[in-house]
Design an enzyme around this catalytic site. Sequence first.
Site, PDB file in Angstrom:
ATOM      1  N   LYS A 183       4.924  11.436  10.860  1.00 48.28           N
ATOM      2  CA  LYS A 183       3.549  11.568  10.350  1.00 48.28           C
ATOM      3  C   LYS A 183       2.617  11.956  11.483  1.00 48.28           C
ATOM      4  O   LYS A 183       2.783  11.473  12.619  1.00 48.28           O
ATOM      5  CB  LYS A 183       3.132  10.227   9.728  1.00 48.28           C
ATOM      6  CG  LYS A 183       1.791  10.228   9.019  1.00 48.28           C
ATOM      7  CD  LYS A 183       1.556   8.874   8.347  1.00 48.28           C
ATOM      8  CE  LYS A 183       0.223   8.760   7.648  1.00 48.28           C
ATOM      9  NZ  LYS A 183       0.047   7.452   6.972  1.00 48.28           N
ATOM     10  N   SER A 225       0.438   2.809   2.522  1.00 48.28           N
ATOM     11  CA  SER A 225       0.672   4.241   2.692  1.00 48.28           C
ATOM     12  C   SER A 225       2.107   4.683   2.901  1.00 48.28           C
ATOM     13  O   SER A 225       2.385   5.877   2.891  1.00 48.28           O
ATOM     14  CB  SER A 225      -0.160   4.763   3.863  1.00 48.28           C
ATOM     15  OG  SER A 225      -1.474   4.923   3.442  1.00 48.28           O
ATOM     16  N   SER A 237      -1.119   7.329   2.075  1.00 49.48           N
ATOM     17  CA  SER A 237      -1.522   8.478   2.846  1.00 49.48           C
ATOM     18  C   SER A 237      -0.356   9.235   3.491  1.00 49.48           C
ATOM     19  O   SER A 237      -0.542  10.352   3.951  1.00 49.48           O
ATOM     20  CB  SER A 237      -2.485   8.039   3.950  1.00 49.48           C
ATOM     21  OG  SER A 237      -1.820   7.212   4.901  1.00 49.48           O
TER      22      SER A 237
HETATM   23  N1  GLN Z   1      -4.673   3.841   0.211  1.00 51.01           N
HETATM   24  C1  GLN Z   1      -5.050   3.004   1.312  1.00 51.01           C
HETATM   25  C2  GLN Z   1      -6.279   3.542   1.976  1.00 51.01           C
HETATM   26  O1  GLN Z   1      -6.711   4.589   1.632  1.00 51.01           O
HETATM   27  C3  GLN Z   1      -3.910   2.817   2.240  1.00 51.01           C
HETATM   28  C4  GLN Z   1      -3.910   3.671   3.417  1.00 51.01           C
HETATM   29  C5  GLN Z   1      -2.860   3.365   4.411  1.00 51.01           C
HETATM   30  O2  GLN Z   1      -2.001   2.500   4.215  1.00 51.01           O
HETATM   31  N2  GLN Z   1      -2.937   4.065   5.524  1.00 51.01           N
HETATM   32  O3  GLN Z   1      -6.843   2.918   2.828  1.00 51.01           O
END
Ligand code: GLN
Length: 480
Positions: free
Chosen positions: A71, A170, A146
């Site tokens: 990532k 995410s 994400s």
């Molecule tokens: N959907 C969550 C957010 O937008 C999780 C993001 C993550 O785990 N990086 O913060």
Amino acid sequence: MNNLAFATIKDLRTKLDNKEISAKELAQFFTQRFADHDSTIQSALEIFQVDSVLNASEQKGTLYGIPGLIKDNISQQDRGLTCASKILQNFTAVYDATATARLKQEGALLLGRANMDEFAMGSSGETSAYQITKNPWDTTRVPGGSSSGSAAAVAAGLVPWTLGTDTGGSVRQPAAFCNLVGIKPTYGLVSRYGIVAYGSSLDQIGVMTRTVYDNALVLSVIAGHDPKDSSSLAVAKKDYTASLDGKIPTGLRIGIVENALYADGMDNEVITAIEQAVKVLEGLGATIKRIKLPALDYSAATYFIISRAEAASNLARFDGVRYGLRDKNSASLHDMYFNTRHDGFGAEVRTRILIGNYVLSAGYADAYYENAKKVQHIMTQEFLDAYKEVDLVIMPTAPCAAFKFGAFAQDKLQMDLQDYFTCAANLTGMPAIGIPCGMTSEQLPIGLQLYGKHLSEELIYKVAHAYQEATAWHTMHAQI
Ligand code: GLN
């Protein structure tokens, strides 16, 4: 050759060891997969040139010759590191993250950089400043976020493993949307050194694969104490694959969180899939208990406040002075800060910074940030109490299967509720794994989660592996 696309790491390892194929051929095969298919799903921000990939890794090790993708918020020395943000468009990582270094030491072939929601903020992949990754199961739908690119790449058979980061879900939510295994390890098990911080007290690197065995294999490489991360736990490295024998421990007790499974807004097909998975686990010998974790109902709200507060502090460093983009046309230093941050950050990131500064500001911190920290404490205590009665907890990963692009454009609250079942693992620091457990009538993957107490990864993997040995969901692939 084409049967390599969906081969497991375990299969590829055997082929490499038997000299049926070389590391170079594998790197070429998978980079070709990206060349042929990634224009459709857009999972990678960059695929490196094969020779540079081979040169960067050791010629031996547990993952020798096994290609993967990282990532784009995890540093790979001398490679781009953008967090899918314009503000870091031309930024190059100056050192390897500890996870990256450990993968290289074990011979893994790091093929490129995976797309993501900007600064890991999102649940759909739609906030990337560069490209929108599609779900290989249905390209009109999101892959989740994400870690959108990390999930889509594995689901499309472009690589057998990827790294993502999980601050609120995410790794696990995109894993659920793409029929993958995704783990969020115990906070402090995997070093955060070299990742771009979002919510420092919540961030963990996680692994995405198609099988539990492969997942355990990669985690074994990256986990373990690192003096470069002050929050790293003093735990020795271990081989998480060692205890995967297809059985669950005798007397294992699993708690179904009733207020989670039957929460408002749950998709019925998800509920049915989880109930069926519970029967499979019972069949394997588990005792099922129905439990309640009331504080979970406040998980998304609590996460919302704490994550924004930490994001606002962490992202203050992107000011045009030290990193990335700098606005050149500003008359004053203040204008340069303002214009750089306005032009460099996307709308979602800007909104979160504003909210984060608000919830921390004098006069409001008590009502928001301090209260959220109290709820976080209560939630952790509820989980610890539950673990006196059960060994693991089962929950859905997401309230629904992969949704269409733009589905929540007008309803941000629904988007934030994607984190409902996942963010409690981050808020409590506990590990949780997401694994495939069903398909909707539209042939979209459904995922379940197993939560365990701190440092129970071995148990989580063992039970998840036994579940996979007894089911076939993880063997189903997107038609690419
Ligand atoms: N959907 C969550 C957010 O937008 C999780 C993001 C993550 O785990 N990086 O913060």
